[in-house]
Design a protein around this motif. Structure first.
Motif, PDB file in Angstrom:
ATOM      1  N   VAL A  59     -18.994  24.490  19.287  1.00 26.68           N
ATOM      2  CA  VAL A  59     -17.409  24.066  20.126  1.00 26.68           C
ATOM      3  C   VAL A  59     -16.943  23.368  20.823  1.00 26.68           C
ATOM      4  N   ALA A  70     -15.159  30.572  20.301  1.00 28.53           N
ATOM      5  CA  ALA A  70     -16.953  30.607  19.787  1.00 28.53           C
ATOM      6  C   ALA A  70     -17.175  32.224  19.617  1.00 28.53           C
ATOM      7  N   ASN A  74     -19.769  33.703  17.275  1.00 28.78           N
ATOM      8  CA  ASN A  74     -20.834  34.181  18.005  1.00 28.78           C
ATOM      9  C   ASN A  74     -20.555  35.724  17.450  1.00 28.78           C
ATOM     10  N   VAL A  80     -23.633  29.398  18.429  1.00 26.16           N
ATOM     11  CA  VAL A  80     -23.109  28.776  19.473  1.00 26.16           C
ATOM     12  C   VAL A  80     -22.941  28.290  20.630  1.00 26.16           C
ATOM     13  N   LEU A  82     -21.189  25.965  23.595  1.00 19.89           N
ATOM     14  CA  LEU A  82     -19.808  25.536  24.253  1.00 19.89           C
ATOM     15  C   LEU A  82     -19.966  24.139  24.211  1.00 19.89           C
ATOM     16  N   HIS A 106     -18.908  34.686  28.258  1.00 14.59           N
ATOM     17  CA  HIS A 106     -19.140  34.552  27.132  1.00 14.59           C
ATOM     18  C   HIS A 106     -20.948  34.382  26.968  1.00 14.59           C
ATOM     19  N   VAL A 111     -23.277  33.574  23.592  1.00 14.75           N
ATOM     20  CA  VAL A 111     -22.784  31.757  24.038  1.00 14.75           C
ATOM     21  C   VAL A 111     -23.210  30.999  24.731  1.00 14.75           C
TER      22      VAL A 111
END
Length: 114
Positions: A59, A70, A74, A80, A82, A106, A111
């Motif tokens: 992302v 994201a 996820n 993911v 980012l 996150h 993430v």
């Protein structure tokens, strides 16, 4: 006050200015598959059809839309990563402390913010 000089009374105001995504140069994006941009529901639907659990997704963009994308990816079981070009996620919208909070949130959900 409007540019015409008229005034409009309101109880609540929503500024919905919209935006356009920054697109990859064609010399790069023409040779890549699975590159999506999101600005509307049709874009989101196209991305959803391409998301398969266990796949890797990158992302690009740590604003509100990138963070939401994201989180959804996820939750759907994708791995993911980012990335954000600015100094931090939510660079244009939030204080350092708020950005740090959402970055940690996150990350705690899997993430990989870079």
């Amino acid at each position: 006050m409007l540019s015409s000089g008229d005034e409009v009374d309101y109880d609540k105001l929503s500024l919905t200015t919209g935006a356009a995504p920054i697109r990859l140069p064609e010399v790069i994006s023409n040779s890549l598959q699975g590159v999506f941009y999101i600005r509307d529901l049709a874009d989101a639907d196209a991305i959803a059809r391409a998301m398969m659990p266990g796949e890797n997704v990158l992302v690009v963009g740590g604003g509100y839309i990138g963070l939401e994308g994201a989180a959804v990816a996820n939750k759907l079981g994708l791995k993911v990563t980012l990335v954000e070009a600015g100094a931090r996620i939510l660079n244009r919208f939030a204080t350092n402390e708020t950005a740090d909070y959402f970055r940690a949130l996150h990350k705690s959900h899997g993430v990989d913010p870079r």
